[in-house]
Design a protein around this motif. Structure first.
Motif, PDB file in Angstrom:
ATOM      1  N   LEU A  83     121.633 -18.118 -39.612  1.00 14.47           N
ATOM      2  CA  LEU A  83     122.856 -17.777 -38.910  1.00 14.47           C
ATOM      3  C   LEU A  83     123.936 -17.665 -39.981  1.00 14.47           C
ATOM      4  O   LEU A  83     124.098 -18.571 -40.792  1.00 14.47           O
TER       5      LEU A  83
ATOM      6  N   THR B 124     118.581 -22.105 -39.346  1.00 12.38           N
ATOM      7  CA  THR B 124     118.531 -22.483 -37.929  1.00 12.38           C
ATOM      8  C   THR B 124     117.510 -23.591 -37.663  1.00 12.38           C
ATOM      9  O   THR B 124     117.691 -24.359 -36.720  1.00 12.38           O
TER      10      THR B 124
ATOM     11  N   TYR C  39     123.026 -13.829 -36.109  1.00 13.19           N
ATOM     12  CA  TYR C  39     121.682 -14.262 -36.503  1.00 13.19           C
ATOM     13  C   TYR C  39     121.037 -13.198 -37.379  1.00 13.19           C
ATOM     14  O   TYR C  39     121.286 -12.004 -37.188  1.00 13.19           O
TER      15      TYR C  39
ATOM     16  N   TRP D  52     123.514 -20.577 -42.523  1.00 11.37           N
ATOM     17  CA  TRP D  52     122.924 -21.760 -41.906  1.00 11.37           C
ATOM     18  C   TRP D  52     121.435 -21.520 -41.667  1.00 11.37           C
ATOM     19  O   TRP D  52     121.053 -20.463 -41.164  1.00 11.37           O
TER      20      TRP D  52
ATOM     21  N   ASN E 215     119.733 -14.735 -30.790  1.00 15.41           N
ATOM     22  CA  ASN E 215     118.619 -14.966 -31.704  1.00 15.41           C
ATOM     23  C   ASN E 215     117.424 -14.217 -31.122  1.00 15.41           C
ATOM     24  O   ASN E 215     116.872 -14.628 -30.107  1.00 15.41           O
TER      25      ASN E 215
ATOM     26  N   ILE F 204     126.235 -22.915 -30.699  1.00  9.36           N
ATOM     27  CA  ILE F 204     124.939 -22.384 -30.278  1.00  9.36           C
ATOM     28  C   ILE F 204     124.717 -22.801 -28.828  1.00  9.36           C
ATOM     29  O   ILE F 204     124.944 -23.961 -28.463  1.00  9.36           O
TER      30      ILE F 204
ATOM     31  N   CYS G 220     124.796 -17.495 -30.175  1.00  9.14           N
ATOM     32  CA  CYS G 220     125.904 -18.209 -30.808  1.00  9.14           C
ATOM     33  C   CYS G 220     127.202 -17.471 -30.514  1.00  9.14           C
ATOM     34  O   CYS G 220     127.213 -16.279 -30.221  1.00  9.14           O
TER      35      CYS G 220
ATOM     36  N   LYS H  95     119.203 -27.502 -35.932  1.00  6.08           N
ATOM     37  CA  LYS H  95     118.748 -28.004 -34.642  1.00  6.08           C
ATOM     38  C   LYS H  95     118.374 -29.477 -34.701  1.00  6.08           C
ATOM     39  O   LYS H  95     118.400 -30.168 -33.712  1.00  6.08           O
TER      40      LYS H  95
END
Length: 140
Positions: free
Chosen positions: A120, A134, A113, A132, A67, A85, A75, A138
């Motif tokens: 992602l 990010t 990323y 996804w 990232n 991740i 990842c 998280k």
């Protein structure tokens, strides 16, 4: 590693029988990260010709991606049907726990990323492309 002045290659990892699949790095930094068939990621510092080995999956790691917005975060996509991740600052030679794991139906053949790090994208053998956020993953 290629030395352009001498026009020769030098090996950085010579004691591994593992097959390598992907290479990634953080923009502007020296260490290279290499994924392997054995579920390992190798951190390679070409200047010092040494490597560190981290067991991150039980099966082949097809891809790894950093990232660029959070240079310590990367990842991995694996044959074990997961995208994981990781925080590169917390890797240890013992089994490291991922920051987050996303389970898929079949083996995950890729994960990357977006350039701004906000998304992602993963793909796998069930013919689905997953995107996804990010920021959202998280917090789970």
């Amino acid at each position: 590693m290629l030395d352009l002045e001498k026009q020769e290659f030098s090996d950085v990892i010579t004691d591994s029988e593992d097959e390598f699949y992907d290479i990634a790095s953080v923009k502007g930094e020296r260490p290279l990260y290499v994924s392997s068939r054995g579920g390992f990621v190798y951190k390679i510092d070409p200047r010092e010709k040494k490597s560190e080995e981290y067991a991150l999956h039980d099966n082949k790691i097809f891809t790894l991606s950093f990232n660029q917005a959070k240079p310590h975060e990367f990842c991995t996509a694996s044959l074990d049907r997961t995208v994981r991740i990781w925080d590169s600052r917390k890797l240890t030679e013992k089994r490291t726990k991922p920051v987050f794991q996303m389970v898929h139906g079949l083996c995950v053949t890729g994960a990357r990323y977006s350039p701004d790090g906000k998304y992602l994208v993963s793909c796998n053998n069930d013919c689905l492309l997953r995107i996804w956020n990010t920021a959202t993953i998280k917090n789970k």
